[in-house]
Scaffold this active site. Sequence first.
Site, PDB file in Angstrom:
ATOM      1  CG  ASP A  14      -1.609  -1.336   1.329  1.00 22.82           C
ATOM      2  OD1 ASP A  14      -2.376  -1.907   0.275  1.00 22.82           O
ATOM      3  OD2 ASP A  14      -1.704  -1.953   2.112  1.00 22.82           O
ATOM      4  CE  LYS A  17       2.552  -2.675  -5.002  1.00 18.42           C
ATOM      5  NZ  LYS A  17       2.528  -2.491  -3.398  1.00 18.42           N
ATOM      6  N   GLY A  41      -4.566  -4.328  -4.119  1.00 14.30           N
ATOM      7  CA  GLY A  41      -5.523  -3.246  -4.428  1.00 14.30           C
ATOM      8  C   GLY A  41      -5.213  -2.098  -4.737  1.00 14.30           C
ATOM      9  CG  HIS A  42      -2.131  -1.999  -7.274  1.00 16.87           C
ATOM     10  ND1 HIS A  42      -1.488  -2.926  -8.215  1.00 16.87           N
ATOM     11  CD2 HIS A  42      -1.639  -2.221  -6.059  1.00 16.87           C
ATOM     12  CE1 HIS A  42      -0.549  -3.555  -7.455  1.00 16.87           C
ATOM     13  NE2 HIS A  42      -0.704  -3.331  -6.272  1.00 16.87           N
ATOM     14  CD  GLN A 225       0.395  -9.152  -2.852  1.00 20.84           C
ATOM     15  OE1 GLN A 225       1.317  -9.710  -3.317  1.00 20.84           O
ATOM     16  NE2 GLN A 225      -0.754  -8.883  -3.187  1.00 20.84           N
TER      17      GLN A 225
HETATM   18  P1  IMP Z   1      -2.748 -13.096   1.392  1.00 19.36           P
HETATM   19  O1  IMP Z   1      -1.950 -12.370   0.188  1.00 19.36           O
HETATM   20  O2  IMP Z   1      -4.221 -12.597   1.240  1.00 19.36           O
HETATM   21  O3  IMP Z   1      -2.474 -14.532   1.522  1.00 19.36           O
HETATM   22  O4  IMP Z   1      -2.359 -12.153   3.079  1.00 19.36           O
HETATM   23  C1  IMP Z   1      -1.093 -12.497   3.411  1.00 19.36           C
HETATM   24  C2  IMP Z   1      -0.662 -11.098   3.907  1.00 19.36           C
HETATM   25  O5  IMP Z   1      -0.511 -10.161   3.091  1.00 19.36           O
HETATM   26  C3  IMP Z   1      -1.787 -10.542   5.068  1.00 19.36           C
HETATM   27  O6  IMP Z   1      -1.133  -9.911   5.873  1.00 19.36           O
HETATM   28  C4  IMP Z   1      -2.260  -9.461   4.121  1.00 19.36           C
HETATM   29  O7  IMP Z   1      -3.058  -8.407   4.795  1.00 19.36           O
HETATM   30  C5  IMP Z   1      -0.996  -9.137   3.088  1.00 19.36           C
HETATM   31  N1  IMP Z   1      -1.501  -8.558   2.006  1.00 19.36           N
HETATM   32  C6  IMP Z   1      -1.986  -9.194   0.847  1.00 19.36           C
HETATM   33  N2  IMP Z   1      -2.026  -8.340  -0.231  1.00 19.36           N
HETATM   34  C7  IMP Z   1      -1.772  -6.941   0.174  1.00 19.36           C
HETATM   35  C8  IMP Z   1      -1.794  -5.833  -0.402  1.00 19.36           C
HETATM   36  O8  IMP Z   1      -2.082  -5.708  -1.578  1.00 19.36           O
HETATM   37  N3  IMP Z   1      -1.276  -4.708   0.521  1.00 19.36           N
HETATM   38  C9  IMP Z   1      -1.230  -5.013   1.705  1.00 19.36           C
HETATM   39  N4  IMP Z   1      -1.078  -6.113   2.303  1.00 19.36           N
HETATM   40  C10 IMP Z   1      -1.218  -7.391   1.576  1.00 19.36           C
END
Ligand code: IMP
Length: 445
Positions: A14, A17, A41-42, A225
């Site tokens: 977050d 990007k 989530g972009h 991420q």
């Molecule tokens: P997953 O990717 O859904 O398996 O989640 C694993 C971890 O990555 C969790 O702590 C989520 O909150 C974090 N996470 C996944 N996608 C994002 C993102 O786009 N932004 C921030 N954190 C993320």
Amino acid sequence: MSHIIVIVGAQWGDEGKGKIVDLLAERFSIVVRYQGGHNAGHSVQIGDRSFVLHLLPSGITHKDKTCVLGNGMVIDPKAFFEESDRLAEQGVAVTPERVMVSARAHLILPYHRLLDHTSEERLGNERVGTTLRGIGPAYEDKAGRRGIRAADALNAEVLRARIERNLEDVNRIVAAYGGQTLSVDEVFDQTYPLVERLAPFITDTTHFLNKAAREGRTILIEGAQAALLDVDHGTYPFVTSSNTTAGGASTGTGLAPHRITGVLGIVRTYTTRVGEGPFPTEMLAGEAELGSLIRERGREYGASTGRPRRCGWFDAFATRYAADINGFTSVALTKLDVLDALDEIKVCTGYRLDGKTIESFPAVSQDLRRIEPIYATLPGWRTSTEGITELNDLPARAREYVEFISKEIGVAVGLISTGPERGQTIMAGDPTFNSWLGEGLSAAP
Ligand code: IMP
């Protein structure tokens, strides 16, 4: 020179990007995602239109760009069409002529979402706080050689047989935890029509990208991420299940490492984290009010899940680590304007563990929870920087803050973002970054 640049978030995600990829996409011919899925989530703001992208590369809003969903991704066909239908309503066409899905990308099926829920419930207090989109279980199947790749799914018989085989185990696990099991027919019937619709998008993107690289086309490889959520280098086990760092761009696209000509780190001027996991500079207890102020000013709520993000001070120690493992050749500094309201700004310049200053980023998440950050305190500027486009127009203290961050992480700042819109951007004068933009250095309108 034909640039192939990777963009990676430098913290826990977050960092903003979406805006930077959208801005740079103007100067590139192809935009590629290499890992993750619709957990991302972009947000992209163009005038009064705002787009939230989860699965598609942020280049999608540029009509003349080719967008690629690389082999390192895990793709939920349902999410793909929900997003493309939403974009179509906003006037952005998602067609096979400009969007390609790797034949080698793995699919997320309904049972992966079910397993994500079950796994988080089983972990209880130790849960990761995932986005519950089935990302982790889909990568588990990939590594366990049970996964279903986009190209495999095109064959109805193969798809049904694989679903049948996988569901046997899935249903055993789900039943053991009192969950609702799934039938082969319902999973197949939910999946196959979507795969048929996806078929025209599925292609050998590795071949396409290598050919494009040989022809000298410019390629922007967009991470999702961020570095500290990388499955190898991040704050394991509180991470996502893919290689988010720059190395993943090579395995996740099929472009060899030497083809990549630069790595841009996206660094936010403070830190946030969603989900569970250690966060040394988190604003807690005495600083909770400051945390809320930043959350409101920075609109720090998850673009995918709506969860409030945990907020904290800029962590130069962690970002230096991110710079090492990604090899940042330049950084974009985002959300400077969010700090306009602060009297003082703290920056974590080092970590202390058990009373001793440590040199390397801890491998063990329990150690990270016990870290005592070493802070430098800088004066705030208490004046609006929102929308400023020239470095010289920044208040002196804001410039000093930017220089301090750059020195601490050891990487030049190429761009500073002073608001969500494309135009709210300062080109900071880094020659490496500027060379990626080619002719005309101003931000796209
Ligand atoms: P997953 O990717 O859904 O398996 O989640 C694993 C971890 O990555 C969790 O702590 C989520 O909150 C974090 N996470 C996944 N996608 C994002 C993102 O786009 N932004 C921030 N954190 C993320």
